[in-house]
Design an enzyme around this catalytic site. Structure first.
Site, PDB file in Angstrom:
ATOM      1  N   HIS A  97       0.823  -1.207   0.000  1.00 46.00           N
ATOM      2  CA  HIS A  97       0.000   0.000   0.000  1.00 46.00           C
ATOM      3  C   HIS A  97       0.861   1.264   0.000  1.00 46.00           C
ATOM      4  CE1 HIS A  97      -4.062   1.724   1.553  1.00 46.00           C
ATOM      5  NE2 HIS A  97      -3.428   2.599   0.794  1.00 46.00           N
TER       6      HIS A  97
ATOM      7  N   HIS B 196       1.523   5.195  -2.090  1.00 41.71           N
ATOM      8  CA  HIS B 196       1.136   6.234  -3.053  1.00 41.71           C
ATOM      9  C   HIS B 196       2.409   6.911  -3.560  1.00 41.71           C
ATOM     10  CE1 HIS B 196      -3.160   5.957  -1.981  1.00 41.71           C
ATOM     11  NE2 HIS B 196      -2.689   5.709  -0.767  1.00 41.71           N
ATOM     12  N   LEU B 197       2.724   6.682  -4.836  1.00 38.91           N
ATOM     13  CA  LEU B 197       3.945   7.256  -5.408  1.00 38.91           C
ATOM     14  C   LEU B 197       3.728   8.626  -6.043  1.00 38.91           C
ATOM     15  CD1 LEU B 197       5.813   4.217  -7.020  1.00 38.91           C
ATOM     16  CD2 LEU B 197       6.381   5.465  -4.936  1.00 38.91           C
TER      17      LEU B 197
ATOM     18  N   ASN C 214      -4.375   6.295  -7.671  1.00 36.97           N
ATOM     19  CA  ASN C 214      -4.927   7.661  -7.663  1.00 36.97           C
ATOM     20  C   ASN C 214      -3.871   8.697  -8.024  1.00 36.97           C
ATOM     21  OD1 ASN C 214      -3.650   7.110  -5.205  1.00 36.97           O
ATOM     22  ND2 ASN C 214      -5.021   8.425  -4.019  1.00 36.97           N
TER      23      ASN C 214
ATOM     24  N   ASP D 143      -8.479   2.939  -4.165  1.00 39.89           N
ATOM     25  CA  ASP D 143      -7.953   3.493  -2.921  1.00 39.89           C
ATOM     26  C   ASP D 143      -8.018   5.008  -2.871  1.00 39.89           C
ATOM     27  OD1 ASP D 143      -6.760   2.825  -0.343  1.00 39.89           O
ATOM     28  OD2 ASP D 143      -5.159   4.108  -1.073  1.00 39.89           O
TER      29      ASP D 143
ATOM     30  N   HIS E 126     -10.448   0.005   0.107  1.00 37.35           N
ATOM     31  CA  HIS E 126     -10.440   1.147   1.020  1.00 37.35           C
ATOM     32  C   HIS E 126     -11.875   1.271   1.529  1.00 37.35           C
ATOM     33  CE1 HIS E 126      -9.458   5.485   2.098  1.00 37.35           C
ATOM     34  NE2 HIS E 126     -10.778   5.493   2.076  1.00 37.35           N
TER      35      HIS E 126
ATOM     36  N   HIS F  92      -5.572  -0.851   5.339  1.00 39.32           N
ATOM     37  CA  HIS F  92      -5.460  -0.012   6.549  1.00 39.32           C
ATOM     38  C   HIS F  92      -6.623  -0.165   7.548  1.00 39.32           C
ATOM     39  CE1 HIS F  92      -8.011   2.434   4.005  1.00 39.32           C
ATOM     40  NE2 HIS F  92      -7.035   3.088   3.411  1.00 39.32           N
TER      41      HIS F  92
ATOM     42  N   ASP G 154       0.747   2.561   3.766  1.00 38.81           N
ATOM     43  CA  ASP G 154      -0.117   3.618   3.224  1.00 38.81           C
ATOM     44  C   ASP G 154       0.692   4.913   3.094  1.00 38.81           C
ATOM     45  OD1 ASP G 154      -2.279   4.960   2.177  1.00 38.81           O
ATOM     46  OD2 ASP G 154      -3.389   5.107   4.056  1.00 38.81           O
TER      47      ASP G 154
ATOM     48  N   HIS H  47       2.848  14.411   0.981  1.00 40.80           N
ATOM     49  CA  HIS H  47       2.232  15.672   0.576  1.00 40.80           C
ATOM     50  C   HIS H  47       3.253  16.796   0.746  1.00 40.80           C
ATOM     51  CE1 HIS H  47      -1.801  14.048   0.151  1.00 40.80           C
ATOM     52  NE2 HIS H  47      -1.712  13.503   1.352  1.00 40.80           N
TER      53      HIS H  47
END
Length: 430
Positions: A61, A63-64, A95, A153, A180, A234, A307, A311
């Site tokens: 899990h 997010h790249l 996403n 997700d 999710h 998660h 996860d 940001h």
């Protein structure tokens, strides 16, 4: 290239090896694991004394943010962060901008990752086009391009009929469904923080556990009906653990993951309007944390994932009311887990490796998570007794948004090897 790791403590759930062995790597594969292997000319010899030698971690899990949001993370920076954290395979969620929702996107991303990322990347395809919840993606077509999982997700597919069709197709294609669990209708116009005494103190109206639980129940029932393999992302509530327990007992093909922040922190740990403590699902209550830890200890919770959600600093500076959800975790997950679970006496070192490497590799269906002879030589060296302080300014990830800045942990990755090549060495960095 030939690598010989001598004198390390091998931990390998796949073979049951738990003791001092030498490990020989040839041509990207594990050649031998035995008590003594003599060094030969041309071998690079690595002293593993005092270290665990274990299969590389598999993070289901991540997010790249690449493509489209590369100011937050890229294939390159995310790969470096993974390598530094001992993670040799990551599942990249869809996403992105544009959404990873077509065979062409899967093909393009896989080709880029081979050139730009230090670790293996398994790209997750979206359930619906554009993640808009209206039209299913070409699941079979994405599978032909190497996709192993689908997920929406960041949100749930609220149309149960459509989601059931996705599960039916996934069952036919042998694709994993990663869920999710969040009822969108229960969170509209609500800040993502757990409804709790702490939320009230901060002047915020939050979300209840039911936001997660009702969708977890729905998805388990749909998996039972369709025969799809379901993986709950998660998990954060006591009832989600209980539902997974009951589903497994009933023979449903369901697995579940938990993130370190959910078994380490509660809403009481939120110091103020600090969005580095804002994630989705939110930090819950002490009873939930206790249930998650018990679920890990009993094997109800199968996997520890991060996860990882980077940001920009300016985004997180907006506080709970305006900041996006998510924290980074690639560089800290193993140390946090070792500190709490192993040094805290909840899991043995072997059990931790099972949750972070062997089991996620088997769920994903990849050549990884094992030091068996002939296996892909993805492995890490970890000093289990090394204490160090998490400092976000030292992260190689672009994201610095962590609630663990300044925390002392025990357990340090000293080397990461992918396909038989050293991609991270703490003495050299990158």
């Amino acid at each position: 290239m030939r690598l010989l790791i001598q004198g390390g403590h091998v931990l390998d759930p796949a073979t049951g090896k738990d003791g001092i062995y030498d490990v020989l790597v040839k041509d990207g594969r594990v050649d031998r694991v035995q008590e003594e292997i003599a060094a030969e000319a041309g071998m690079e010899v690595i002293d593993g004394t005092g270290c665990y030698v274990m299969p590389g971690l598999v993070d289901l899990h991540v997010h790249l943010r690449d493509p489209g949001l590369t100011y937050k993370e890229t294939l390159t920076t995310g790969g470096r962060a993974a390598a530094k954290g001992g993670i040799t395979t990551i599942c990249a969620m869809p996403n992105t901008v544009p959404v990873t929702d077509s065979p062409e996107m899967i093909r393009e991303q896989r080709e880029r990752a081979k050139k730009e990322c230090l670790v293996h990347v398994s790209f997750v395809g979206a359930v619906t086009r554009g993640q808009d919840g209206k039209e299913l993606t070409d699941i079979a077509g994405m599978k032909r391009e190497g996709m192993r999982c689908i997920s929406e997700d960041g949100k749930s597919v609220m149309n149960a009929k459509l989601y059931r069709r996705a599960m039916e197709t996934s069952a036919e294609e042998g694709i994993l469904v990663m869920a999710h669990c969040e009822d969108q209708d229960m969170v509209r116009d609500t800040v993502i923080i757990n409804e709790s005494e702490r939320a009230g103190e901060l002047g915020l109206s939050g979300v209840t556990n039911a936001v997660e639980d009702v969708i977890a129940a729905r998805d388990i029932l749909l998996a039972k009906e369709t025969g799809a393999r379901l993986h709950l992302c998660h998990c954060s509530t006591r009832d989600s653990v209980e539902m997974v327990r009951l589903a497994k007992k009933a023979g449903v093909a369901v697995t579940a993951e938990v993130c370190p922040h959910h078994f380490l922190l509660t809403s009481r740990d939120i110091p103020g309007d600090d969005a580095d403590f804002k994630m989705n699902p939110p930090l819950r209550e002490r009873e939930d944390v206790e249930a998650l830890l018990k679920g890990l200890e009993e094997g109800i919770i199968d996997v520890i994932s991060t996860d990882h959600a980077p940001h920009g600093a300016e985004e997180k500076a907006k506080g709970f009311g305006g900041a996006p959800c998510g924290i980074v975790g690639l560089e800290t997950s193993l140390a946090l887990s070792m500190t709490k679970l192993v040094h805290g006496g909840i899991l043995t070192p072997m059990e931790l490796v099972r949750r972070m490497s062997d089991t996620p590799a088997r769920i994903l269906g990849i050549d990884g998570g094992s030091l068996a002879e002939g296996a892909c030589a993805d492995l890490i060296l970890v000093d289990p007794e090394r204490e160090w302080v998490i400092r976000k300014e030292d992260f190689v990830s672009k994201g610095k948004n962590t609630p663990f800045d300044g925390r002392t942990v025990k357990g340090k990755v000293v080397m990461t090897i992918v396909d038989g090549e050293i991609v991270y060495d703490e003495r050299k960095e990158f």
